[in-house]
Design an enzyme around this catalytic site. Structure first.
Site, PDB file in Angstrom:
ATOM      1  N   ARG A  96      -8.304  55.740  41.138  1.00 27.14           N
ATOM      2  CA  ARG A  96      -9.085  55.645  42.385  1.00 27.14           C
ATOM      3  C   ARG A  96      -9.289  54.229  42.785  1.00 27.14           C
ATOM      4  O   ARG A  96      -9.559  53.365  42.209  1.00 27.14           O
ATOM      5  CB  ARG A  96     -10.533  56.248  42.481  1.00 27.14           C
ATOM      6  CG  ARG A  96     -10.835  57.118  43.542  1.00 27.14           C
ATOM      7  CD  ARG A  96     -12.225  57.961  43.485  1.00 27.14           C
ATOM      8  NE  ARG A  96     -13.272  56.841  43.121  1.00 27.14           N
ATOM      9  CZ  ARG A  96     -14.539  57.111  43.300  1.00 27.14           C
ATOM     10  NH1 ARG A  96     -14.845  58.108  44.259  1.00 27.14           N
ATOM     11  NH2 ARG A  96     -15.578  56.374  43.214  1.00 27.14           N
ATOM     12  N   THR A 112     -10.536  51.619  48.940  1.00 26.09           N
ATOM     13  CA  THR A 112     -10.253  52.555  49.998  1.00 26.09           C
ATOM     14  C   THR A 112     -11.027  54.007  49.238  1.00 26.09           C
ATOM     15  O   THR A 112     -11.039  55.286  49.966  1.00 26.09           O
ATOM     16  CB  THR A 112      -8.909  52.764  50.447  1.00 26.09           C
ATOM     17  OG1 THR A 112      -8.063  53.144  48.950  1.00 26.09           O
ATOM     18  CG2 THR A 112      -8.161  51.591  50.749  1.00 26.09           C
ATOM     19  N   ASP A 139     -19.659  55.922  35.770  1.00 29.94           N
ATOM     20  CA  ASP A 139     -18.067  55.976  35.511  1.00 29.94           C
ATOM     21  C   ASP A 139     -17.644  56.787  34.424  1.00 29.94           C
ATOM     22  O   ASP A 139     -17.787  56.147  33.308  1.00 29.94           O
ATOM     23  CB  ASP A 139     -17.389  54.591  35.741  1.00 29.94           C
ATOM     24  CG  ASP A 139     -15.907  54.637  35.618  1.00 29.94           C
ATOM     25  OD1 ASP A 139     -15.267  55.475  34.972  1.00 29.94           O
ATOM     26  OD2 ASP A 139     -15.325  54.239  36.838  1.00 29.94           O
ATOM     27  N   ASP A 160     -14.974  55.241  32.004  1.00 29.65           N
ATOM     28  CA  ASP A 160     -15.434  53.915  31.250  1.00 29.65           C
ATOM     29  C   ASP A 160     -16.431  54.314  30.272  1.00 29.65           C
ATOM     30  O   ASP A 160     -16.500  54.123  28.774  1.00 29.65           O
ATOM     31  CB  ASP A 160     -16.301  53.062  32.174  1.00 29.65           C
ATOM     32  CG  ASP A 160     -15.220  52.350  32.937  1.00 29.65           C
ATOM     33  OD1 ASP A 160     -14.064  52.307  32.331  1.00 29.65           O
ATOM     34  OD2 ASP A 160     -15.702  51.712  33.760  1.00 29.65           O
TER      35      ASP A 160
HETATM   36  O1  LIG Z   1     -13.108  62.699  43.636  1.00 22.94           O
HETATM   37  P1  LIG Z   1     -12.618  61.116  43.466  1.00 22.94           P
HETATM   38  O2  LIG Z   1     -13.268  60.324  44.686  1.00 22.94           O
HETATM   39  O3  LIG Z   1     -11.084  61.239  43.787  1.00 22.94           O
HETATM   40  O4  LIG Z   1     -13.223  60.667  42.431  1.00 22.94           O
HETATM   41  C1  LIG Z   1     -13.028  61.291  41.049  1.00 22.94           C
HETATM   42  C2  LIG Z   1     -12.003  60.463  40.160  1.00 22.94           C
HETATM   43  O5  LIG Z   1     -12.575  59.314  39.917  1.00 22.94           O
HETATM   44  C3  LIG Z   1     -12.553  59.114  38.482  1.00 22.94           C
HETATM   45  O6  LIG Z   1     -11.510  58.608  37.884  1.00 22.94           O
HETATM   46  P2  LIG Z   1     -11.162  56.984  38.053  1.00 22.94           P
HETATM   47  O7  LIG Z   1     -10.391  56.479  39.227  1.00 22.94           O
HETATM   48  O8  LIG Z   1     -12.419  56.332  37.799  1.00 22.94           O
HETATM   49  O9  LIG Z   1     -10.042  56.755  36.889  1.00 22.94           O
HETATM   50  P3  LIG Z   1     -10.410  56.880  35.269  1.00 22.94           P
HETATM   51  O10 LIG Z   1     -10.764  58.373  34.597  1.00 22.94           O
HETATM   52  O11 LIG Z   1      -9.232  56.278  34.760  1.00 22.94           O
HETATM   53  O12 LIG Z   1     -11.585  56.026  34.927  1.00 22.94           O
HETATM   54  C4  LIG Z   1     -12.842  60.433  38.045  1.00 22.94           C
HETATM   55  O13 LIG Z   1     -12.556  60.591  36.925  1.00 22.94           O
HETATM   56  C5  LIG Z   1     -11.972  61.345  38.970  1.00 22.94           C
HETATM   57  O14 LIG Z   1     -10.638  61.362  38.539  1.00 22.94           O
HETATM   58  O1  LIG Z   2     -19.560  58.954  40.128  1.00 21.53           O
HETATM   59  C1  LIG Z   2     -18.267  58.840  39.981  1.00 21.53           C
HETATM   60  C2  LIG Z   2     -17.208  58.853  40.978  1.00 21.53           C
HETATM   61  C3  LIG Z   2     -15.909  58.948  40.587  1.00 21.53           C
HETATM   62  N1  LIG Z   2     -15.723  58.848  39.148  1.00 21.53           N
HETATM   63  C4  LIG Z   2     -16.708  58.731  38.345  1.00 21.53           C
HETATM   64  O2  LIG Z   2     -16.358  58.343  37.177  1.00 21.53           O
HETATM   65  N2  LIG Z   2     -17.950  58.675  38.762  1.00 21.53           N
HETATM   66 MG   LIG Z   3     -13.105  55.624  36.008  1.00 24.51          MG
END
Ligand SMILES: O=P(O)(O)OC[C@H]1O[C@H](OP(=O)(O)OP(=O)(O)O)[C@H](O)[C@@H]1O
Ligand SMILES: O=c1cc[nH]c(=O)[nH]1
Ligand SMILES: [Mg+2]
Length: 209
Positions: free
Chosen positions: A104, A108, A200, A203
């Site tokens: 994400r 944006t 997150d 993380d």
């Molecule tokens: O519903 P959304 O607004 O799209 O957000 C949710 C997404 O954000 C996080 O991923 P992230 O981009 O943090 O990637 P990661 O899993 O690699 O940390 C989570 O694991 C989802 O995939």
């Molecule tokens: O709260 C949130 C939103 C998006 N992705 C995450 O990991 N946590």
């Molecule tokens: Mg993430």
């Protein structure tokens, strides 16, 4: 909402509460994500097709039901969705595993694809998409779009925590898929993080920051 299940089981709620605690460390966090995925998967897979097979018991030969063929795929959304995979594989060890890489954009909040590899053929499989967090719903909608482009039809989406905004967006974009949510939280904040949420998820599973 049709096709949406929000869990109320006390074991799932209890484990989610431990996940939320910022003092919960990586080890325990990872184990809980896997356990919750297994508990949710137990319900989400209640319609897996069965076929009768012949088995010889110590008493006699009988026809008895077993899961029909190798007809399942688990598709985690990288990275955080990976944490749920072993929980589902514990239930269906023969399932194939696909991967969809999305991150994400921090400003944006739009999802960006960086990887996609799905088991082929996918048309006949029950496909379980995993991601602990359904926030704006952008990543979930994009992942299901990909899977449908590849020919996937019977799709289930599992999120441990969802925001109302994301659940609505996914359901409206893909009303045909089954959505399973461990807990429906209050709202998104200005950074599109789920409140109260758990921070997150990626993380916290992988110990990055
Ligand atoms: O519903 P959304 O607004 O799209 O957000 C949710 C997404 O954000 C996080 O991923 P992230 O981009 O943090 O990637 P990661 O899993 O690699 O940390 C989570 O694991 C989802 O995939
Ligand atoms: O709260 C949130 C939103 C998006 N992705 C995450 O990991 N946590
Ligand atoms: Mg993430």
């Amino acid at each position: 909402m049709d096709n949406v299940t929000v869990f109320t089981h006390p074991l799932i709620q209890h484990k989610i509460s431990i996940l939320r605690d910022k003092k919960t460390g990586t080890n325990e966090f990872r184990a809980l994500i896997e356990e919750i995925a297994m508990l949710m998967g137990f319900e989400a897979l209640r319609d897996l097709p069965l076929q009768d097979v012949e088995v010889e018991t110590p008493i006699e030969t009988c026809m008895t039901p077993m899961i029909a063929g190798k007809k399942m795929a688990v598709v985690p959304i990288l990275r955080a969705g990976l944490g749920m995979v072993n929980g589902i594989l514990a239930l269906v060890p023969s399932a194939k595993v696909g991967h969809i890489g999305l991150y994400r954009d921090e400003v944006t909040h739009e999802p960006h694809e960086y990887y996609c590899k799905l088991p082929s053929p996918i048309e006949q499989r029950t496909i379980v998409v995993t991601d602990p967090m359904l926030a704006t719903g952008g990543s979930a909608v994009a992942a299901v779009d990909f899977i449908k482009q590849y020919g996937g039809k019977n799709i289930k989406f599992m999120a441990i925590i969802a925001a109302p905004e994301g659940l609505k967006r996914l359901h409206e974009a893909h009303p045909d898929i089954q959505i399973y949510v461990g807990h429906l939280d209050r709202e998104l904040n200005e950074n599109a993080y789920i409140c109260p949420g758990l921070g997150d998820a990626g993380d916290r599973i992988f110990g990055t920051k």
